[in-house]
Design an enzyme around this catalytic site. Structure first.
Site, PDB file in Angstrom:
ATOM      1  N   ASP A   1      80.099   9.474  38.175  1.00  0.00           N
ATOM      2  CA  ASP A   1      80.319   9.619  36.732  1.00  0.00           C
ATOM      3  C   ASP A   1      79.134  10.412  36.183  1.00  0.00           C
ATOM      4  O   ASP A   1      78.113  10.599  36.856  1.00  0.00           O
ATOM      5  CB  ASP A   1      80.372   8.232  36.073  1.00  0.00           C
ATOM      6  CG  ASP A   1      80.535   8.305  34.552  1.00  0.00           C
ATOM      7  OD1 ASP A   1      81.326   9.134  34.067  1.00  0.00           O
ATOM      8  OD2 ASP A   1      79.863   7.534  33.834  1.00  0.00           O
ATOM      9  N   SER A   2      79.270  10.842  34.928  1.00  0.00           N
ATOM     10  CA  SER A   2      78.163  11.525  34.265  1.00  0.00           C
ATOM     11  C   SER A   2      76.969  10.578  34.080  1.00  0.00           C
ATOM     12  O   SER A   2      75.838  11.036  33.976  1.00  0.00           O
ATOM     13  CB  SER A   2      78.619  12.027  32.904  1.00  0.00           C
ATOM     14  OG  SER A   2      79.150  10.951  32.154  1.00  0.00           O
TER      15      SER A   2
ATOM     16  N   GLU B   1      75.737   2.981  25.452  1.00  0.00           N
ATOM     17  CA  GLU B   1      74.465   3.122  26.182  1.00  0.00           C
ATOM     18  C   GLU B   1      73.338   2.370  25.465  1.00  0.00           C
ATOM     19  O   GLU B   1      72.377   1.946  26.087  1.00  0.00           O
ATOM     20  CB  GLU B   1      74.111   4.593  26.359  1.00  0.00           C
ATOM     21  CG  GLU B   1      75.215   5.362  27.066  1.00  0.00           C
ATOM     22  CD  GLU B   1      74.823   5.890  28.431  1.00  0.00           C
ATOM     23  OE1 GLU B   1      73.682   6.308  28.582  1.00  0.00           O
ATOM     24  OE2 GLU B   1      75.695   5.894  29.337  1.00  0.00           O
TER      25      GLU B   1
ATOM     26  N   CYS C   1      87.906   7.159  28.675  1.00  0.00           N
ATOM     27  CA  CYS C   1      86.512   7.320  29.094  1.00  0.00           C
ATOM     28  C   CYS C   1      86.076   6.013  29.737  1.00  0.00           C
ATOM     29  O   CYS C   1      86.385   4.931  29.228  1.00  0.00           O
ATOM     30  CB  CYS C   1      85.660   7.638  27.870  1.00  0.00           C
ATOM     31  SG  CYS C   1      83.881   7.540  28.149  1.00  0.00           S
TER      32      CYS C   1
ATOM     33  N   HIS D   1      83.320   4.606  29.864  1.00  0.00           N
ATOM     34  CA  HIS D   1      82.380   3.773  29.103  1.00  0.00           C
ATOM     35  C   HIS D   1      83.125   2.760  28.215  1.00  0.00           C
ATOM     36  O   HIS D   1      82.570   1.742  27.826  1.00  0.00           O
ATOM     37  CB  HIS D   1      81.529   4.635  28.159  1.00  0.00           C
ATOM     38  CG  HIS D   1      80.322   5.248  28.793  1.00  0.00           C
ATOM     39  ND1 HIS D   1      80.402   6.277  29.691  1.00  0.00           N
ATOM     40  CD2 HIS D   1      78.996   4.983  28.629  1.00  0.00           C
ATOM     41  CE1 HIS D   1      79.171   6.636  30.055  1.00  0.00           C
ATOM     42  NE2 HIS D   1      78.305   5.865  29.428  1.00  0.00           N
TER      43      HIS D   1
HETATM   44  N1  DGL Z   1      81.998   8.198  31.287  1.00  0.00           N
HETATM   45  C1  DGL Z   1      82.292   9.525  30.777  1.00  0.00           C
HETATM   46  C2  DGL Z   1      83.805   9.699  30.733  1.00  0.00           C
HETATM   47  O1  DGL Z   1      84.529   8.895  31.311  1.00  0.00           O
HETATM   48  C3  DGL Z   1      81.784   9.773  29.378  1.00  0.00           C
HETATM   49  C4  DGL Z   1      80.356  10.090  29.176  1.00  0.00           C
HETATM   50  C5  DGL Z   1      80.034  11.547  28.932  1.00  0.00           C
HETATM   51  O2  DGL Z   1      80.305  12.123  27.877  1.00  0.00           O
HETATM   52  O3  DGL Z   1      79.449  12.071  29.850  1.00  0.00           O
HETATM   53  O4  DGL Z   1      84.288  10.634  30.127  1.00  0.00           O
END
Ligand code: DGL
Length: 270
Positions: A10-11, A152, A186, A188
């Site tokens: 993931d990012s 976060e 997403c 998150h």
């Molecule tokens: N977890 C990332 C996603 O599922 C979102 C975070 C980001 O913007 O990098 O899109």
């Protein structure tokens, strides 16, 4: 039977919600996780940049001899997966197909909401998959760029006033569209599932993309004969920024303590 680990990336740390779901489904599998914490968020970046970052993450995981990769990131899944997945010798799956299929199955009125990062909402990957599953479905989407920083920052309690305000603002147009199903696009967002559920009300089914994608990966490994065959699996984590605070953040995403086990890796090496 295949004893190699499953790669997940993931990012940042949001993809650990995908790891959590994988650990529940496949407790005997070893997992190698990469969170690009030095460059998070990806959600405001161009498609070209996201593709480049995704290739680097895949290269890192291949060095750890993974047997398959789960892209536990909505932003990468919608902006880069189709470009890159055919270039590697192992299966690489993301969150779009599984979540779109779950949403198409859940909706009764054919009106589906989608929330995600700006890059996810800019892409039409979810709509394409949803319409392939359910022709005629209508998709109503809204980018929610403040959700990732709030998560976060640990502002995940549904009684948090700032979170409530932001949730109400972002979800207002989706609610006004009369959706009966909402994709949390997403990884998150499972951490603010309760705040979103409270705002949408009991008549709306929420699709947790991380869970849907983990179930899809488990099925793929089973059908391909790639499961490890039991035992107790391990989790190794790599991040591209300092590991300080990793234990606390990871515990929030995973729902359990993994200690200070992450290793920092330089993105320049990728
Ligand atoms: N977890 C990332 C996603 O599922 C979102 C975070 C980001 O913007 O990098 O899109």
């Amino acid at each position: 039977m295949d004893l190699r680990p499953i790669g997940v990336f993931d990012s940042g740390l949001g993809g650990l919600t995908g790891v959590k779901a994988l650990l529940e489904l496949l407790p005997g599998e070893d997992i190698v996780y990469f969170g690009d914490t030095g460059r998070v968020p990806y959600g405001g970046r161009s498609r070209q940049t996201i593709v480049r970052y995704a290739r680097q993450a895949v290269s890192l995981l291949l060095r750890h001899d993974v047997k398959a990769i789960l892209v536990a990131c909505g932003t990468v899944s919608t902006n880069a997966l189709e470009d890159i997945k055919g270039d590697y010798p192992i299966p690489i799956t993301g969150v779009v197909e599984a979540a779109a299929a779950a949403a198409a199955k859940a909706t009764k009125n054919g009106r589906i909401g989608l929330i995600g990062t700006k890059a996810t909402v800019r892409s039409s990957a979810f709509e394409q998959r949803i319409r392939a599953e359910l022709p005629g479905a209508q998709v109503f989407k809204n980018a929610c760029p403040l959700f990732v920083p709030l998560v976060e920052e640990g502002r995940t309690d549904p009684s948090d006033k700032v979170l409530q305000l932001v949730v109400e603002d972002y979800l207002a147009p989706i609610k006004a569209a009369g959706v009966d199903t909402l994709i949390l696009g997403c990884t998150h967002y499972p951490l603010i599932f309760d705040a979103i559920a409270r705002s949408m009300g009991p008549g709306v089914t929420l699709i947790n993309t991380a869970e849907a994608a983990a179930a899809d990966m488990a099925e793929l490994l089973k059908n391909a004969g790639l499961l490890s065959g039991g035992g107790s699996g391990s989790l190794r984590c790599f991040v591209s920024d300092s590991t300080e605070g990793f234990a606390q953040s990871a515990a929030a995403f995973l729902g359990r303590d993994v200690g200070d086990t992450a290793q920092q890796i330089s993105v320049d090496e990728l």
